[in-house]
Design an enzyme around this catalytic site. Structure first.
Site, PDB file in Angstrom:
ATOM      1  N   CYS A  26       0.840  -1.207   0.000  1.00 18.85           N
ATOM      2  CA  CYS A  26       0.000   0.000   0.000  1.00 18.85           C
ATOM      3  C   CYS A  26       0.865   1.243   0.000  1.00 18.85           C
ATOM      4  O   CYS A  26       1.384   1.657   1.046  1.00 18.85           O
ATOM      5  CB  CYS A  26      -0.937  -0.018   1.207  1.00 18.85           C
ATOM      6  N   CYS A  79      -0.383   4.117   2.175  1.00 18.38           N
ATOM      7  CA  CYS A  79      -0.175   3.939   3.615  1.00 18.38           C
ATOM      8  C   CYS A  79       1.295   4.135   3.990  1.00 18.38           C
ATOM      9  O   CYS A  79       1.597   4.727   5.017  1.00 18.38           O
ATOM     10  CB  CYS A  79      -0.570   2.528   4.064  1.00 18.38           C
ATOM     11  N   ASP A  80       2.206   3.599   3.181  1.00 20.48           N
ATOM     12  CA  ASP A  80       3.607   3.475   3.614  1.00 20.48           C
ATOM     13  C   ASP A  80       4.575   4.396   2.883  1.00 20.48           C
ATOM     14  O   ASP A  80       5.737   4.489   3.281  1.00 20.48           O
ATOM     15  CB  ASP A  80       4.072   2.019   3.429  1.00 20.48           C
TER      16      ASP A  80
END
Ligand code: NAP
Length: 308
Positions: free
Chosen positions: A135, A138-139
């Site tokens: 992701c 997200c990261d």
């Protein structure tokens, strides 16, 4: 609990299913949540979730899901820690069979999510959160000025590469063919981005590193040439598999197996609603899944009121 008639059953316990359970619980529907094998869903994997509103320091995925589950229990949701083995949506009440029990319900919310596709290589799962990510949204933030690779040639890979180019020092897309699958507009944008490079006709042969990812070994599928590339991160963007096997032949699905809805959450079967990543192949965020779980619960509540 066996064979009793329930107002509402929710399949799945990720952000969509649990948020649906909170809203349905508060509406007095005493929903039964069949959690699936991984209670809490995919969000139980990331060690730190930084983009869920309300947690300025971030929160680890398992804690976020456990707390949401406690919140749903507080409003009367009943949790069944089992996998649904079969579902019969052909007549009402609907029937859901788990290894433990059979449930009949007037309304059903499907929030079974989608699983990330993996390459199936050694160390891949162990290095998730230690350099390998599924992701970018997200990261990506953790890879400021780092060297990262994106695997895949579809829309997700292009979007991920462009998102990562805002943070990373260098982004390289590795694709197994010499033509991208992504839509033209995303291809054009990614190909024009000076921070994004491409390695064509190549696949990951090996992940290098033990505690953390140190690099990747690539294999050119045309020449067989092997090359090693030190890097800090690898983002897998080779697709997702929606968990709809149980519903095949009973609900309208698209060609990739995602549930098709009419309006936000109503499926083609009256009284059956769907929410989260099992419907959404574009956003796939915890907060969007939670939002659609809320909508599904409100839709189910209204539908039950009209069909007592
Ligand atoms: P996808 O379209 O299925 O693309 C997956 C990519 O990964 C393909 O390029 C595929 O290669 C490659 N791949 C698959 N298995 C592989 C393997 N084992 N090893 C190496 N490469 C592998 O998946 P997606 O990009 O996640 O998109 C899914 C759907 O969501 C699509 O319909 C897409 O249009 C949609 N989507 C839309 C947007 C948007 O509109 N903004 C954003 C994201 C996703 P091949 O090309 O050789 O098959």
């Amino acid at each position: 609990m066996e064979s009793s008639l329930r107002e509402l059953v929710i399949l799945g316990s990720g952000p969509a299913g649990l948020t649906a359970a909170i809203y349905a619980g508060r509406a007095g529907l005493s929903p039964v949540v069949i959690t699936g094998l991984r209670s809490g869903g995919r969000l139980t994997i990331p060690p730190l979730v930084e983009n869920f509103p309300g947690f300025p320091e971030g929160i680890d995925g398992p804690t976020l899901m456990n707390r949401t589950m406690e919140q749903a229990k507080r409003f009367g949701a009943i949790f069944v820690f089992a996998n649904a083995r079969s579902a019969d949506l052909r007549s009402r009440p609907f029937t859901i069979v788990t290894d433990e029990a059979t449930f009949h319900c007037k309304a059903l919310i499907i929030a079974t999510g989608a699983d990330t596709s993996y390459l199936g290589l050694p160390k891949e799962k162990e290095l998730i959160g230690r350099g390998i990510s599924t992701c970018a949204t997200c990261d990506g933030f953790f890879f400021r000025d780092k060297v990262v690779f994106v695997i895949g040639g579809g829309d997700t890979a292009m979007e991920d590469a462009m998102f990562l180019s805002r943070y990373a020092g260098k982004v390289t897309v590795v694709h197994r063919r010499d033509q991208l699958r992504a839509s033209k507009i995303l291809q054009d944008q990614a190909l024009a981005n000076p921070k994004i490079g491409f390695i064509w006709d190549s696949v990951v042969a090996e992940f290098i590193g033990d505690e953390v990812l140190d690099g990747v070994t690539l294999r050119n599928v045309k020449t067989g040439e092997i090359s090693q590339h030190p890097c800090d991160g690898v983002f897998l963007a080779i697709g997702h598999i929606p968990n709809t096997e149980l519903l095949r032949g009973q609900l309208e699905l698209d060609e990739q197996g995602y549930i098709l809805t009419r309006g936000p959450t109503q499926t083609n079967v009256e009284g059956v609603f769907a929410a989260g990543d099992v419907v959404d192949k574009v956003y796939r965020q915890a907060v969007t899944a939670a939002g659609s779980g809320c909508m599904a619960a409100l839709d189910a509540e209204r539908w039950l009121a009209l069909h007592p």
